[in-house]
Design a protein around this motif. Structure first.
Motif, PDB file in Angstrom:
ATOM      1  N   VAL A 179     -51.883  50.856  -5.658  1.00 45.97           N
ATOM      2  CA  VAL A 179     -50.583  51.519  -5.577  1.00 45.97           C
ATOM      3  C   VAL A 179     -49.567  50.665  -4.804  1.00 45.97           C
ATOM      4  O   VAL A 179     -48.366  50.798  -4.994  1.00 45.97           O
ATOM      5  N   SER A 180     -50.013  49.777  -3.963  1.00 47.93           N
ATOM      6  CA  SER A 180     -49.159  49.001  -3.069  1.00 47.93           C
ATOM      7  C   SER A 180     -48.073  48.210  -3.797  1.00 47.93           C
ATOM      8  O   SER A 180     -48.280  47.733  -4.909  1.00 47.93           O
ATOM      9  N   THR A 181     -46.934  48.047  -3.137  1.00 49.56           N
ATOM     10  CA  THR A 181     -45.826  47.256  -3.690  1.00 49.56           C
ATOM     11  C   THR A 181     -46.161  45.771  -3.580  1.00 49.56           C
ATOM     12  O   THR A 181     -46.537  45.292  -2.515  1.00 49.56           O
ATOM     13  N   VAL A 182     -46.007  45.069  -4.704  1.00 52.60           N
ATOM     14  CA  VAL A 182     -46.306  43.633  -4.769  1.00 52.60           C
ATOM     15  C   VAL A 182     -45.283  42.935  -5.650  1.00 52.60           C
ATOM     16  O   VAL A 182     -44.570  43.580  -6.421  1.00 52.60           O
ATOM     17  N   LEU A 183     -45.227  41.610  -5.552  1.00 52.40           N
ATOM     18  CA  LEU A 183     -44.374  40.836  -6.451  1.00 52.40           C
ATOM     19  C   LEU A 183     -45.145  40.492  -7.724  1.00 52.40           C
ATOM     20  O   LEU A 183     -46.380  40.476  -7.726  1.00 52.40           O
ATOM     21  N   PRO A 184     -44.442  40.230  -8.833  1.00 54.14           N
ATOM     22  CA  PRO A 184     -45.115  39.915 -10.093  1.00 54.14           C
ATOM     23  C   PRO A 184     -46.082  38.743  -9.964  1.00 54.14           C
ATOM     24  O   PRO A 184     -45.759  37.725  -9.359  1.00 54.14           O
ATOM     25  N   GLY A 185     -47.271  38.929 -10.513  1.00 54.78           N
ATOM     26  CA  GLY A 185     -48.319  37.919 -10.478  1.00 54.78           C
ATOM     27  C   GLY A 185     -49.376  38.163  -9.418  1.00 54.78           C
ATOM     28  O   GLY A 185     -50.438  37.547  -9.435  1.00 54.78           O
TER      29      GLY A 185
ATOM     30  N   PRO B  54     -48.234  51.762  -9.194  1.00 49.33           N
ATOM     31  CA  PRO B  54     -47.356  51.969  -8.040  1.00 49.33           C
ATOM     32  C   PRO B  54     -46.731  53.364  -8.036  1.00 49.33           C
ATOM     33  O   PRO B  54     -46.526  53.967  -9.087  1.00 49.33           O
ATOM     34  N   ALA B  55     -46.447  53.838  -6.848  1.00 46.32           N
ATOM     35  CA  ALA B  55     -45.806  55.143  -6.684  1.00 46.32           C
ATOM     36  C   ALA B  55     -44.330  54.928  -6.347  1.00 46.32           C
ATOM     37  O   ALA B  55     -43.932  53.860  -5.897  1.00 46.32           O
ATOM     38  N   PHE B  56     -43.524  55.963  -6.562  1.00 41.15           N
ATOM     39  CA  PHE B  56     -42.077  55.865  -6.356  1.00 41.15           C
ATOM     40  C   PHE B  56     -41.560  57.012  -5.491  1.00 41.15           C
ATOM     41  O   PHE B  56     -40.624  57.706  -5.874  1.00 41.15           O
ATOM     42  N   PRO B  57     -42.144  57.226  -4.304  1.00 39.56           N
ATOM     43  CA  PRO B  57     -41.670  58.316  -3.458  1.00 39.56           C
ATOM     44  C   PRO B  57     -40.395  57.937  -2.720  1.00 39.56           C
ATOM     45  O   PRO B  57     -40.156  56.767  -2.436  1.00 39.56           O
ATOM     46  N   ALA B  58     -39.592  58.929  -2.414  1.00 31.01           N
ATOM     47  CA  ALA B  58     -38.402  58.735  -1.582  1.00 31.01           C
ATOM     48  C   ALA B  58     -38.705  59.267  -0.187  1.00 31.01           C
ATOM     49  O   ALA B  58     -39.452  60.234  -0.040  1.00 31.01           O
ATOM     50  N   MET B  59     -38.129  58.631   0.835  1.00 27.44           N
ATOM     51  CA  MET B  59     -38.334  59.123   2.192  1.00 27.44           C
ATOM     52  C   MET B  59     -37.798  60.543   2.280  1.00 27.44           C
ATOM     53  O   MET B  59     -36.719  60.840   1.788  1.00 27.44           O
ATOM     54  N   GLY B  60     -38.576  61.412   2.858  1.00 28.14           N
ATOM     55  CA  GLY B  60     -38.168  62.803   3.007  1.00 28.14           C
ATOM     56  C   GLY B  60     -38.712  63.708   1.920  1.00 28.14           C
ATOM     57  O   GLY B  60     -38.754  64.922   2.092  1.00 28.14           O
ATOM     58  N   THR B  61     -39.121  63.130   0.787  1.00 32.68           N
ATOM     59  CA  THR B  61     -39.663  63.959  -0.301  1.00 32.68           C
ATOM     60  C   THR B  61     -40.943  63.340  -0.858  1.00 32.68           C
ATOM     61  O   THR B  61     -41.222  63.432  -2.055  1.00 32.68           O
TER      62      THR B  61
ATOM     63  N   LEU C  90     -43.161  43.962 -11.773  1.00 29.59           N
ATOM     64  CA  LEU C  90     -41.723  43.705 -11.782  1.00 29.59           C
ATOM     65  C   LEU C  90     -40.931  45.015 -11.811  1.00 29.59           C
ATOM     66  O   LEU C  90     -39.924  45.152 -11.109  1.00 29.59           O
ATOM     67  N   ALA C  91     -41.379  45.980 -12.605  1.00 31.26           N
ATOM     68  CA  ALA C  91     -40.679  47.265 -12.689  1.00 31.26           C
ATOM     69  C   ALA C  91     -40.625  47.946 -11.325  1.00 31.26           C
ATOM     70  O   ALA C  91     -39.590  48.501 -10.938  1.00 31.26           O
ATOM     71  N   LYS C  92     -41.716  47.902 -10.570  1.00 29.91           N
ATOM     72  CA  LYS C  92     -41.740  48.521  -9.240  1.00 29.91           C
ATOM     73  C   LYS C  92     -40.745  47.840  -8.302  1.00 29.91           C
ATOM     74  O   LYS C  92     -39.956  48.498  -7.616  1.00 29.91           O
ATOM     75  N   VAL C  93     -40.769  46.501  -8.263  1.00 27.56           N
ATOM     76  CA  VAL C  93     -39.859  45.774  -7.383  1.00 27.56           C
ATOM     77  C   VAL C  93     -38.411  45.982  -7.827  1.00 27.56           C
ATOM     78  O   VAL C  93     -37.518  46.187  -6.997  1.00 27.56           O
ATOM     79  N   ALA C  94     -38.156  45.958  -9.137  1.00 26.94           N
ATOM     80  CA  ALA C  94     -36.798  46.157  -9.652  1.00 26.94           C
ATOM     81  C   ALA C  94     -36.289  47.556  -9.302  1.00 26.94           C
ATOM     82  O   ALA C  94     -35.128  47.724  -8.921  1.00 26.94           O
ATOM     83  N   TYR C  95     -37.149  48.553  -9.412  1.00 30.59           N
ATOM     84  CA  TYR C  95     -36.777  49.934  -9.064  1.00 30.59           C
ATOM     85  C   TYR C  95     -36.399  50.003  -7.582  1.00 30.59           C
ATOM     86  O   TYR C  95     -35.361  50.564  -7.222  1.00 30.59           O
ATOM     87  N   ASN C  96     -37.242  49.423  -6.723  1.00 33.87           N
ATOM     88  CA  ASN C  96     -36.951  49.435  -5.281  1.00 33.87           C
ATOM     89  C   ASN C  96     -35.638  48.723  -4.977  1.00 33.87           C
ATOM     90  O   ASN C  96     -34.835  49.201  -4.174  1.00 33.87           O
TER      91      ASN C  96
END
Length: 195
Positions: free
Chosen positions: A81-87, A107-114, A166-172
């Motif tokens: 689940v951890s955030t990583v760079l592509p590759g 990967p997960a996409f939680p927002a702080m507070g929720t 890449l999608a996770k990093v781009a989203y962040n």
């Protein structure tokens, strides 16, 4: 570990504590590895960035996956689940599992507070798969079943592992950019009369 429990027609996660990684792995089929991948302190985002660039620190992730890898069997699915760079998954994580089990980057996409609300009601579920892995469909099926019970109706997106990274990093980055823009606009409002 989480176990999904049906109570009065509702599926809810039940937290189960294990004393060791061996105990955990022995009692589950689907293992989520959720550990920190921090930046160095000089990249905290408040002060000007140094001239040098650096990747995330993957030492915690590598240590956790190594420990899990000692205990997994072919019936297991490991989802990082951890955030990583592509590759990163192909370079740092997948070789540690050496084909011992099915693997996915989830990967997960939680927002702080929720965080809990976002976990139970995700905007979407992202699954990065290794196209050449023999456990491809097994990992996708395991995650689809899990999220189907946890968050029925959530959009389930499956793509190559590097695309998911890449999608996770781009989203962040997109969320961070939106926050920076709003802060800049608010600063203008404070400094310009009538805004």
């Amino acid at each position: 570990a989480f176990d999904l429990v049906c109570d009065n027609g509702h599926t809810t996660p039940k937290l189960i504590f294990a004393r060791t990684i061996a105990d955990l792995v022995a009692n589950v089929d689907l293992i989520f590895v959720v550990v920190q991948t921090p930046h160095g302190s000089q990249y905290e985002g408040v002060t000007r960035l140094p001239d040098t660039r650096s990747d995330f620190d993957y030492s915690y992730l590598v240590r956790a996956v190594k420990e899990v890898a000692h205990h997994v069997k072919p019936h297991h699915t490991v989802a990082v689940v951890s955030t990583v760079l592509p590759g990163t998954m192909r370079r740092e994580v997948m070789p540690l599992l050496e084909g011992k089990c099915a693997f996915a980057y989830n990967p997960a996409f939680p927002a702080m507070g929720t965080v809990m609300e976002d976990y139970l009601n995700p905007e979407f579920v992202l699954v990065g798969m290794d196209a050449v892995s023999p456990g491809l469909s097994k990992a996708a099926v395991a995650l689809a079943k899990y999220y189907g019970e946890l968050a029925p109706g959530a959009k389930f997106l499956v793509m190559p592992v590097e695309s998911a990274e890449l999608a996770k990093v781009a989203y962040n980055c997109t969320i961070s950019n939106r926050i920076a823009m709003v802060n800049a606009f608010m600063e203008v409002c404070h400094k310009v009369s009538g805004c």
